[in-house]
Scaffold this motif. Structure first.
Motif, PDB file in Angstrom:
ATOM      1  N   ASN A  21       4.235  14.212   4.393  1.00 43.18           N
ATOM      2  CA  ASN A  21       4.536  12.999   3.628  1.00 43.18           C
ATOM      3  C   ASN A  21       5.495  12.086   4.374  1.00 43.18           C
ATOM      4  OD1 ASN A  21       3.026  14.036   1.485  1.00 43.18           O
ATOM      5  ND2 ASN A  21       4.813  15.163   0.744  1.00 43.18           N
ATOM      6  N   CYS A  22       5.386  10.813   4.032  1.00 42.77           N
ATOM      7  CA  CYS A  22       6.283   9.798   4.575  1.00 42.77           C
ATOM      8  C   CYS A  22       7.693  10.040   4.019  1.00 42.77           C
ATOM      9  CB  CYS A  22       5.735   8.441   4.124  1.00 42.77           C
ATOM     10  SG  CYS A  22       6.856   7.062   4.293  1.00 42.77           S
ATOM     11  N   PRO A  23       8.713  10.038   4.863  1.00 45.10           N
ATOM     12  CA  PRO A  23      10.062  10.281   4.348  1.00 45.10           C
ATOM     13  C   PRO A  23      10.544   9.205   3.362  1.00 45.10           C
ATOM     14  CG  PRO A  23      10.029  10.442   6.752  1.00 45.10           C
ATOM     15  CD  PRO A  23       8.681   9.939   6.323  1.00 45.10           C
ATOM     16  N   ARG A  24      10.041   7.974   3.493  1.00 47.24           N
ATOM     17  CA  ARG A  24      10.476   6.899   2.591  1.00 47.24           C
ATOM     18  C   ARG A  24       9.901   7.050   1.196  1.00 47.24           C
ATOM     19  NH1 ARG A  24       8.884   3.195   6.627  1.00 47.24           N
ATOM     20  NH2 ARG A  24      10.709   2.652   7.869  1.00 47.24           N
ATOM     21  N   TYR A  25       8.598   7.302   1.129  1.00 46.80           N
ATOM     22  CA  TYR A  25       7.909   7.411  -0.168  1.00 46.80           C
ATOM     23  C   TYR A  25       7.049   8.666  -0.124  1.00 46.80           C
ATOM     24  CZ  TYR A  25       9.134   2.470  -0.228  1.00 46.80           C
ATOM     25  OH  TYR A  25       9.824   1.295  -0.152  1.00 46.80           O
ATOM     26  N   LYS A  26       7.406   9.628  -0.943  1.00 41.64           N
ATOM     27  CA  LYS A  26       6.709  10.924  -0.883  1.00 41.64           C
ATOM     28  C   LYS A  26       5.212  10.803  -1.197  1.00 41.64           C
ATOM     29  CE  LYS A  26      10.619  13.064  -0.107  1.00 41.64           C
ATOM     30  NZ  LYS A  26      11.054  12.919   1.272  1.00 41.64           N
ATOM     31  N   SER A  27       4.821   9.706  -1.875  1.00 35.77           N
ATOM     32  CA  SER A  27       3.403   9.561  -2.210  1.00 35.77           C
ATOM     33  C   SER A  27       2.575   9.083  -1.007  1.00 35.77           C
ATOM     34  CB  SER A  27       3.243   8.579  -3.365  1.00 35.77           C
ATOM     35  OG  SER A  27       3.756   7.313  -2.974  1.00 35.77           O
ATOM     36  N   HIS A  28       3.234   8.592   0.043  1.00 38.32           N
ATOM     37  CA  HIS A  28       2.499   8.174   1.249  1.00 38.32           C
ATOM     38  C   HIS A  28       2.196   9.390   2.117  1.00 38.32           C
ATOM     39  CE1 HIS A  28       4.506   3.895   1.247  1.00 38.32           C
ATOM     40  NE2 HIS A  28       3.811   4.134   0.152  1.00 38.32           N
ATOM     41  N   LYS A  29       0.984   9.424   2.639  1.00 35.94           N
ATOM     42  CA  LYS A  29       0.614  10.486   3.585  1.00 35.94           C
ATOM     43  C   LYS A  29       0.696   9.942   5.012  1.00 35.94           C
ATOM     44  CE  LYS A  29      -1.230  14.295   1.476  1.00 35.94           C
ATOM     45  NZ  LYS A  29       0.024  14.964   1.148  1.00 35.94           N
ATOM     46  N   PHE A  49       2.108   8.249  12.129  1.00 35.27           N
ATOM     47  CA  PHE A  49       2.656   7.063  11.464  1.00 35.27           C
ATOM     48  C   PHE A  49       2.245   7.037   9.994  1.00 35.27           C
ATOM     49  CE2 PHE A  49      -1.303   4.556  11.413  1.00 35.27           C
ATOM     50  CZ  PHE A  49      -2.049   5.218  12.387  1.00 35.27           C
ATOM     51  N   CYS A  50       2.859   6.134   9.245  1.00 32.31           N
ATOM     52  CA  CYS A  50       2.542   5.977   7.831  1.00 32.31           C
ATOM     53  C   CYS A  50       1.722   4.688   7.678  1.00 32.31           C
ATOM     54  CB  CYS A  50       3.811   5.886   6.983  1.00 32.31           C
ATOM     55  SG  CYS A  50       3.415   5.507   5.260  1.00 32.31           S
ATOM     56  N   PRO A  51       0.419   4.802   7.377  1.00 32.31           N
ATOM     57  CA  PRO A  51      -0.419   3.591   7.313  1.00 32.31           C
ATOM     58  C   PRO A  51       0.002   2.633   6.198  1.00 32.31           C
ATOM     59  CG  PRO A  51      -1.685   5.557   6.693  1.00 32.31           C
ATOM     60  CD  PRO A  51      -0.337   6.040   7.104  1.00 32.31           C
ATOM     61  N   LYS A  52       0.770   3.132   5.209  1.00 37.77           N
ATOM     62  CA  LYS A  52       1.217   2.227   4.130  1.00 37.77           C
ATOM     63  C   LYS A  52       2.471   1.470   4.529  1.00 37.77           C
ATOM     64  CE  LYS A  52      -1.239   3.867   0.238  1.00 37.77           C
ATOM     65  NZ  LYS A  52      -1.341   5.032  -0.636  1.00 37.77           N
ATOM     66  N   CYS A  53       3.390   2.131   5.217  1.00 40.57           N
ATOM     67  CA  CYS A  53       4.613   1.460   5.660  1.00 40.57           C
ATOM     68  C   CYS A  53       4.376   0.639   6.930  1.00 40.57           C
ATOM     69  CB  CYS A  53       5.724   2.465   5.946  1.00 40.57           C
ATOM     70  SG  CYS A  53       6.357   3.291   4.493  1.00 40.57           S
ATOM     71  N   GLN A  54       3.399   1.104   7.735  1.00 40.01           N
ATOM     72  CA  GLN A  54       3.140   0.452   9.022  1.00 40.01           C
ATOM     73  C   GLN A  54       1.729  -0.129   8.994  1.00 40.01           C
ATOM     74  OE1 GLN A  54       4.660   4.415  10.560  1.00 40.01           O
ATOM     75  NE2 GLN A  54       4.750   3.215  12.438  1.00 40.01           N
TER      76      GLN A  54
HETATM   77 ZN   LIG Z   1       5.389   5.277   4.068  1.00 39.85          ZN
END
Ligand SMILES: [Zn+2]
Length: 270
Positions: free
Chosen positions: A241-249, A262-267
């Motif tokens: 999981n993404c450290p910023r938002y646990k719901s992001h993979k 990388f996190c496709p939602k944050c990046q």
């Molecule tokens: Zn993220």
């Protein structure tokens, strides 16, 4: 895989353990890693003297030896570490990969471990003879924002992750830290430099220096324990999981021949 912060840590470790101690013996289990000198000469030059100080340039550890014009250089390449222990101490698992050992008069020894044998050992006066050093770009912790802007703008067609990892652009950043820097700056690793805004580039400079400084501090003070709530370094596994938002993979994809995390939602890719 050692990158700038790791080698900075090895410098710190080396200075703390191995300076100003008489070298009594040198052994080398992989003589082919010696680049410009044969082992007998290498040993003769070093036995009886002592290490005076150590600096870092990119992924090189550069060691000054007392009363010697030549400097000892260790290049860690993909794998490697240092281990200072009492002579004859029980071997840790990773000590199987010891390629070079310095035995000191105080009955301790320094083991240079390099599992994949891609590392290099040099003993030479003129560092300019090493192409890897000659072609190396500036140190990312020393480059000013203006210099960074100029450098990045001179490579408009490069993907940002390739740019960060290229040693001729910037010294010492590899796969792991380029991922961390891009995650913090919220930039997709495949973004072309020409598509980055001035704000992105400025943020990149700021995050690059912050990530590298913080990583050095984590290694030296917290014994390599990177907080999983802040860093993606502890999340380099499938489906983490993404450290910023646990719901992001987080996802992993090949970028510039390396596996980028990388996190496709944050990046977002733009
Ligand atoms: Zn993220």
């Amino acid at each position: 895989m050692p990158e700038l912060p790791d080698v900075e840590y090895f410098k710190f470790y080396f200075k703390r353990t191995s300076l100003h101690k008489k070298i009594e013996n040198v052994t080398c289990e992989s003589k082919e890693l010696l680049q410009n000198i044969d082992f007998e000469k290498f040993k003769k030059k070093l036995v009886g003297t002592q290490f005076q100080t150590a600096t870092r340039r990119g992924k090189f550890l550069i060691i000054r030896v007392k009363e010697l014009e030549e400097k000892l250089l260790l290049h860690f390449a993909m794998t490697g570490s240092l281990h200072y222990v009492k002579q004859g101490a029980e071997k840790e698992d990773e000590d199987r990969f010891t390629r070079l050992t310095f035995q000191f008069k105080n009955n301790y020894e320094l083991r240079w471990r390099n599992m994949r044998k891609l590392g290099k050992i040099y003993l030479l006066e003129n560092l300019q003879k090493i192409d890897l050093l000659n072609e190396m770009g500036p140190e990312p912790l020393d480059i000013s924002k203006d210099e960074f802007m100029e450098l990045i703008d001179s490579h408009p067609r490069q993907m940002i992750k390739s740019f960060l990892m290229s040693q001729s652009n910037l010294a010492g950043i590899g796969n792991v830290y380029s991922d961390e820097i891009l995650y913090r700056a919220k930039i997709h690793p495949r973004t072309k430099i020409k598509n980055l805004s001035a704000k992105d580039k400025s943020k990149l400079h700021e995050k690059m220096q912050k990530v590298l400084r913080d990583a050095i501090e984590v290694m030296e003070k917290k014994d390599w324990n990177f907080s999983p709530d802040k860093w993606i370094i502890p999340h380099r596994h499938e489906d983490d999981n993404c450290p910023r938002y646990k719901s992001h993979k987080l996802v992993s994809k090949k970028v510039a021949g390396r596996t980028a995390i990388f996190c496709p939602k944050c990046q977002k890719f733009e």
